[in-house]
Design an enzyme around this catalytic site. Structure first.
Site, PDB file in Angstrom:
ATOM      1  N   ASP A 138      51.271  34.477  42.156  1.00 29.45           N
ATOM      2  CA  ASP A 138      50.741  35.009  43.414  1.00 29.45           C
ATOM      3  C   ASP A 138      51.064  34.053  44.557  1.00 29.45           C
ATOM      4  O   ASP A 138      51.410  32.887  44.330  1.00 29.45           O
ATOM      5  CB  ASP A 138      49.225  35.271  43.309  1.00 29.45           C
ATOM      6  CG  ASP A 138      48.436  34.104  42.725  1.00 29.45           C
ATOM      7  OD1 ASP A 138      48.988  32.999  42.593  1.00 29.45           O
ATOM      8  OD2 ASP A 138      47.249  34.300  42.392  1.00 29.45           O
TER       9      ASP A 138
ATOM     10  N   ASN B  44      34.941  36.275  40.823  1.00 23.67           N
ATOM     11  CA  ASN B  44      34.676  37.724  40.834  1.00 23.67           C
ATOM     12  C   ASN B  44      35.494  38.462  39.769  1.00 23.67           C
ATOM     13  O   ASN B  44      35.572  39.683  39.775  1.00 23.67           O
ATOM     14  CB  ASN B  44      34.969  38.309  42.227  1.00 23.67           C
ATOM     15  CG  ASN B  44      36.432  38.169  42.637  1.00 23.67           C
ATOM     16  OD1 ASN B  44      37.250  37.650  41.872  1.00 23.67           O
ATOM     17  ND2 ASN B  44      36.767  38.619  43.835  1.00 23.67           N
TER      18      ASN B  44
ATOM     19  N   HIS C 145      38.807  38.077  39.246  1.00 21.12           N
ATOM     20  CA  HIS C 145      40.216  38.362  39.564  1.00 21.12           C
ATOM     21  C   HIS C 145      41.157  37.540  38.681  1.00 21.12           C
ATOM     22  O   HIS C 145      40.809  36.450  38.232  1.00 21.12           O
ATOM     23  CB  HIS C 145      40.532  38.192  41.060  1.00 21.12           C
ATOM     24  CG  HIS C 145      40.580  36.802  41.594  1.00 21.12           C
ATOM     25  ND1 HIS C 145      40.070  36.466  42.834  1.00 21.12           N
ATOM     26  CD2 HIS C 145      41.107  35.657  41.108  1.00 21.12           C
ATOM     27  CE1 HIS C 145      40.275  35.195  43.065  1.00 21.12           C
ATOM     28  NE2 HIS C 145      40.910  34.666  42.032  1.00 21.12           N
TER      29      HIS C 145
ATOM     30  N   GLU D 276      42.117  41.658  42.858  1.00 14.03           N
ATOM     31  CA  GLU D 276      40.699  41.614  43.160  1.00 14.03           C
ATOM     32  C   GLU D 276      39.985  42.806  42.505  1.00 14.03           C
ATOM     33  O   GLU D 276      40.633  43.749  42.056  1.00 14.03           O
ATOM     34  CB  GLU D 276      40.512  41.691  44.689  1.00 14.03           C
ATOM     35  CG  GLU D 276      41.146  40.534  45.456  1.00 14.03           C
ATOM     36  CD  GLU D 276      40.333  39.233  45.359  1.00 14.03           C
ATOM     37  OE1 GLU D 276      39.597  39.039  44.380  1.00 14.03           O
ATOM     38  OE2 GLU D 276      40.463  38.417  46.286  1.00 14.03           O
TER      39      GLU D 276
HETATM   40  C1  GLP Z   1      42.759  31.674  42.900  1.00 13.79           C
HETATM   41  C2  GLP Z   1      44.130  32.148  42.351  1.00 13.79           C
HETATM   42  C3  GLP Z   1      44.050  32.413  40.871  1.00 13.79           C
HETATM   43  C4  GLP Z   1      43.230  31.344  40.198  1.00 13.79           C
HETATM   44  C5  GLP Z   1      41.788  31.482  40.630  1.00 13.79           C
HETATM   45  C6  GLP Z   1      40.844  30.439  40.070  1.00 13.79           C
HETATM   46  O1  GLP Z   1      42.327  32.446  43.970  1.00 13.79           O
HETATM   47  N1  GLP Z   1      44.710  33.260  42.991  1.00 13.79           N
HETATM   48  O2  GLP Z   1      45.359  32.518  40.340  1.00 13.79           O
HETATM   49  O3  GLP Z   1      43.317  31.480  38.801  1.00 13.79           O
HETATM   50  O4  GLP Z   1      41.661  31.633  42.026  1.00 13.79           O
HETATM   51  O5  GLP Z   1      40.975  29.209  40.716  1.00 13.79           O
HETATM   52  P1  GLP Z   1      40.270  27.873  40.240  1.00 13.79           P
HETATM   53  O6  GLP Z   1      40.944  27.469  38.974  1.00 13.79           O
HETATM   54  O7  GLP Z   1      40.507  26.884  41.343  1.00 13.79           O
HETATM   55  O8  GLP Z   1      38.824  28.176  40.024  1.00 13.79           O
END
Ligand code: GLP
Length: 237
Positions: free
Chosen positions: A63, A131, A133, A138
């Site tokens: 992403d 949430n 995702h 989302e």
């Molecule tokens: C982000 C990314 C995801 C990631 C997630 C969790 O928004 N788009 O690919 O896995 O949130 O992030 P974190 O590991 O910092 O909690």
């Protein structure tokens, strides 16, 4: 559901072990998705310290925020380049990276075509958002969605503000591999330090309100979980 649970104190080492095992079972020069965020940091540290066992692979971008340059400090593929690819001496191919400044439809078509031509995703490493995702799919994303431009949830923008605020804030929109695209990966490794949402996603109702719940339908998922997450999963099972 039939996922493999891997847990213990040393999250990075366990994640590296799971990734190495996935490489052993994959074809040569596999197509590999790597996530950004805090959760994979310990894995990437271990990769830098110990390597991946000499494996070459093709990196595929999961992403990217819409409208920013590849070189922007908020850029996800840039982060993977610095943390993983450069230390391993692995190059990037533009076909497998979202150009967030180009027309979104064109980029999503480019990525989907590149995946198909390459023979599909071999290993998809994921984190999970609070949430539910995965990537930037989302809540209420459709399980049939392919790569596309999405509007970010307010909670996601809030969660990511600490990284983005010093560099111009969190963009409103992002490009992401779709749920269907992710689901078609031969192997999925979910890295998680979030007990509640992970238990809900892996043991609750499978529906688009919790995008990660699609993983319950996948035949080959390894969940690398912190001990707290593992406890929540055992309770929910
Ligand atoms: C982000 C990314 C995801 C990631 C997630 C969790 O928004 N788009 O690919 O896995 O949130 O992030 P974190 O590991 O910092 O909690």
């Amino acid at each position: 559901m039939a996922y493999t649970l891997v847990t213990g104190e040393d999250f990075g080492t366990l994640a590296l072990k799971s990734l190495r095992e996935a490489f052993e079972q994959a074809r040569k020069f596999p197509l590999v998705v790597l996530p950004t965020g805090n959760t994979p940091k310990e894995l990437y540290l271990r990769i830098r310290q110990q390597g991946l066992g000499g494996e070459e692979f093709q990196y595929l971008n999961l992403d990217q925020y819409h409208g920013i340059k590849f070189s922007d400090p908020r850029s996800y593929p840039l982060e993977i380049k610095k943390e993983v690819l450069d230390p391993l001496g692995i190059g990037l191919r533009p076909d497998f990276i979202f150009d967030a400044e180009a027309p979104p439809d064109q980029e999503c078509c480019k990525i989907e075509t590149a995946i198909e031509k390459d023979g599909g995703i071999d290993i998809c490493v994921l984190g999970i958002g609070e949430n539910g995702h995965i990537g930037f799919n989302e809540p209420y994303s459709d399980f049939k969605d392919r790569s596309r431009l999405v509007r970010l949830a307010a909670s996601t923008r809030k969660a990511n503000a600490k990284f983005c605020d010093p560099h111009g804030g969190v963009p409103q929109n992002a490009l992401t591999l779709g749920l269907r695209t992710i689901f078609e990966a031969r192997k999925i490794i979910l890295l998680t330090n979030k007990p509640d949402i992970t238990a809900k996603a892996l043991h609750g109702r499978v529906w688009s309100n919790i995008p990660a719940s699609i993983l319950q339908r996948h035949p080959d998922v390894t969940v690398v979980a912190t001990p707290r997450v593992a406890a929540a999963l055992r309770l929910a099972a």
